[in-house]
Write an enzyme that holds these catalytic residues in place. Structure first.
Site, PDB file in Angstrom:
ATOM      1  N   GLU A 217     -23.251 -41.009   2.607  1.00 20.87           N
ATOM      2  CA  GLU A 217     -21.905 -41.191   2.054  1.00 20.87           C
ATOM      3  C   GLU A 217     -21.662 -40.346   0.800  1.00 20.87           C
ATOM      4  O   GLU A 217     -21.281 -40.868  -0.239  1.00 20.87           O
ATOM      5  CB  GLU A 217     -21.664 -42.674   1.730  1.00 20.87           C
ATOM      6  CG  GLU A 217     -21.720 -43.549   2.968  1.00 20.87           C
ATOM      7  CD  GLU A 217     -21.423 -45.016   2.664  1.00 20.87           C
ATOM      8  OE1 GLU A 217     -20.600 -45.604   3.380  1.00 20.87           O
ATOM      9  OE2 GLU A 217     -22.019 -45.579   1.731  1.00 20.87           O
ATOM     10  N   VAL A 218     -21.912 -39.062   0.909  1.00 22.77           N
ATOM     11  CA  VAL A 218     -21.721 -38.180  -0.239  1.00 22.77           C
ATOM     12  C   VAL A 218     -20.325 -37.557  -0.152  1.00 22.77           C
ATOM     13  O   VAL A 218     -20.037 -36.797   0.766  1.00 22.77           O
ATOM     14  CB  VAL A 218     -22.806 -37.089  -0.268  1.00 22.77           C
ATOM     15  CG1 VAL A 218     -22.609 -36.187  -1.486  1.00 22.77           C
ATOM     16  CG2 VAL A 218     -24.191 -37.720  -0.286  1.00 22.77           C
TER      17      VAL A 218
END
Ligand code: NAG
Ligand code: NAG
Ligand code: NAG
Ligand code: NAG
Ligand code: NAG
Length: 530
Positions: free
Chosen positions: A324-325
């Site tokens: 989840e960057v």
């Protein structure tokens, strides 16, 4: 008349069915997870008052007392349910189980990934004196054998002593997967040390063997890092912190139960709290994560953390996150944007650069790496070959990972996330890590699976009932040979209910099976029917 006759026959059949069901219920093999092979008889032995452990002929010296402690825990759980105030001395000697004879073939007790966890357990139907016999390659296999033995012991309300029914027993057992994990998250809520130890105790009952400790995240940084002592300024409060000695205590406590601890730092996203102590880890005040990719200091801090980790977390793997960057604010931050330009990278290339550089740091500290699946999905062919890809987004990932020759841990969120309360235990049970993977070489690359308990709604008040009994359903999937698993989870309802009540007897707040996760019992009734 004919009609009445049929009705009688029908009623007779129904009655017979009911009897068969309750008889098989009584005789059911109440062992969880189901061993590889089990045979048993129909006689009964009685646990002697001075039931003892004998290790004659064992190659394992037990200088650290791991086996001795395991035996003490066995006695404690066997006696946990009731006061044993009966008198066994009037039973014939030939029916008194004097003890358990444990033979371990390997002398050392290093706990590492892939350690031999097999054991053979037999309980004869008589003799003089009578001893159960447990053989294992390692002390950790022996601990599993003691756990299985404890599940053969029952309190009898007439004699008020502990019986081992259905002797002679012969059990041969070993796990199907060598990685059987549970994730706990101490960043969304702090978990007190005693609660983590209780969770570790309960994991051993289900033969889970990896505690994945998601220590820090955006919301808080509870762990002491001596190399960068201001990092734990990101804790929720001064008390909600772990000293490095606390962490070492967790690791050693778990190790003595045969459980490895997989420590995680989740970078470069999920790291906002790092900047509380060191604001320069943030790209800017308005962009507080992902960590500043353009700054050498960022990688120095990661190096310091992993250096401190390597003194405490001795498991061969470290988890580096990578999920989840959202890189959009890198591009919006002038000095990062300039750095990207200078290095000819766009934001997604910088994400790759960050992950790969962090992998190199971990390798330099002697670790192999676990990363969440986004790293594989985005640049799988660039990852270190020592990477284990941790699936979470859904099905079908393991298949692609092992086809690429990398190892995989399965945690697909649709069925193996414990914080998804609407996922019922049969879904946990039915999740097969090797779905659609038929090539034996590729199957071996699936090292196991893990159920995840993200902590947004979990603290010391509800952690146990959110884990159990659903984690136990996954534990059997990961332990028991494929051929012996129930094709329809409903076939094991009674046995799982029995295990859930056993957990309750041992002081674990396992929730009822009926309905979704963490529910209260629906109505008055037996533990075994909830
Ligand atoms: C148990 O039974 C034996 C033999 O029947 C008897 O000698 C002994 O006193 C009893 N012990 C207790 C504590 O009642
Ligand atoms: C308990 O012990 C009594 C007396 O030995 C025996 O008749 C009974 O079957 C035992 N109960 C169970 C549930 O095995
Ligand atoms: C990514 O972060 C930006 C702010 O930096 C935000 O506007 C955007 O909605 C985020 N994207 C996603 C998919 O969360
Ligand atoms: C970043 O650059 C790579 C390689 O040139 C390219 O394949 C990719 O589409 C670019 N990504 C973005 C978000 O621009
Ligand atoms: C397995 O393969 C079948 C057939 O291709 C597909 O429908 C299914 O979605 C796959 N399952 C997973 C978990 O990938």
């Amino acid at each position: 008349m004919m009609k009445l006759l049929f009705q009688w026959i029908f009623l007779g059949l129904v009655l017979q069915l009911v009897l068969v069901v309750s008889a098989s219920d009584f005789k059911r093999l109440n062992i969880w997870p189901m061993p590889q092979s089990v045979s048993y008889g129909h006689r009964t032995l009685y646990l002697s008052e001075d039931f003892e452990i004998s290790t004659e002929g064992s190659k394992y010296p037990d200088t650290s007392g791991i086996l001795k402690d395991g035996f003490s825990r066995l006695l404690a759980v066997v006696h946990a349910a009731h006061v044993t105030d009966g008198n066994v001395t009037h039973f014939p000697q030939s029916l008194l189980l004097k003890g358990i004879h444990v033979v371990i073939f390997l002398p050392n007790d290093e706990l590492q990934y892939g350690v031999d966890e097999s054991y053979k357990l037999s309980v004869p139907s008589g003799g003089n004196p009578v001893y159960a016999h447990l053989e294992a390659q390692t002390v950790y296999g022996a601990l599993h054998g003691l756990e299985t033995f404890s599940q053969l012991c029952h309190f009898n309300f007439t004699t008020r002593v502990i019986e081992v029914r259905q002797v002679p027993w012969s059990i041969i057992d070993q796990p199907r997967f060598s990685y059987r994990g549970l994730l706990i998250d101490t960043a969304r809520h702090y978990q007190p040390l005693q609660m983590i130890k209780k969770v570790i105790d309960s994991m051993a009952y289900a033969k889970l063997n990896v505690l994945h400790w998601h220590i820090v995240d955006s919301q808080s940084f509870p762990l002491e890092i001596p190399s960068y002592p201001k990092l734990w300024d990101g804790a929720y409060s001064i008390t909600e912190r772990y000293t490095l000695a606390d962490a070492a205590e967790i690791v050693s406590y778990a190790q003595r139960l045969g459980i490895n601890v997989l420590a995680e730092i989740d970078v470069p996203g999920h790291a906002l709290s790092w900047g509380t102590g060191y604001p320069s880890l943030w790209p800017s005040k308005d962009c507080q994560q992902p960590l500043d990719v353009s700054s050498e200091f960022t990688f120095k801090v990661i190096d310091g953390i992993l250096s401190d980790f390597s003194k405490v977390f001795k498991f061969k793997f470290v988890h580096l996150g990578g999920d989840e960057v959202n890189t959009s604010c890198w591009v919006l931050t002038p000095h990062v944007r300039n750095w990207l330009k200078k290095h000819g990278m766009n934001a997604s290339e910088a994400y790759q650069y960050f992950v790969l550089r962090t992998q190199k740091i971990a390798l330099s500290h002697g670790y192999e790496i676990v990363n969440w699946e986004e790293t594989f999905n985005n640049f799988g062919n660039k990852l270190s070959r020592k990477t284990v890809v941790h699936n979470w987004l859904g099905g079908g990932v393991a298949e692609r990972v092992v086809a690429a020759g990398l190892r995989c841990i399965v945690s697909n969120q649709d069925v193996w996330y414990l914080d998804h309360l609407d996922t019922t235990w049969p879904k946990f049970y039915a999740n097969e890590p090797l779905t659609n993977i038929t090539n034996p070489k590729q199957q071996e690359l699936v090292i196991g699976g893990e159920v995840c308990l993200w902590g947004e709604h979990i603290d010391g008040s509800d952690i146990e009932q959110t884990i159990w009994p659903r984690a136990a359903a996954a534990a059997e999937r990961l332990w028991t040979p494929y051929e012996k698993l129930a094709k329809d989870p409903r076939q094991v309802t009674g046995r799982l209910a029995h295990f859930r009540c056993l957990l309750n007897q041992r002081g674990v707040a396992a929730a009822p099976l009926a309905g979704p996760g963490r529910v209260a019992p629906e109505e008055p009734g037996s533990c075994y029917m909830q």
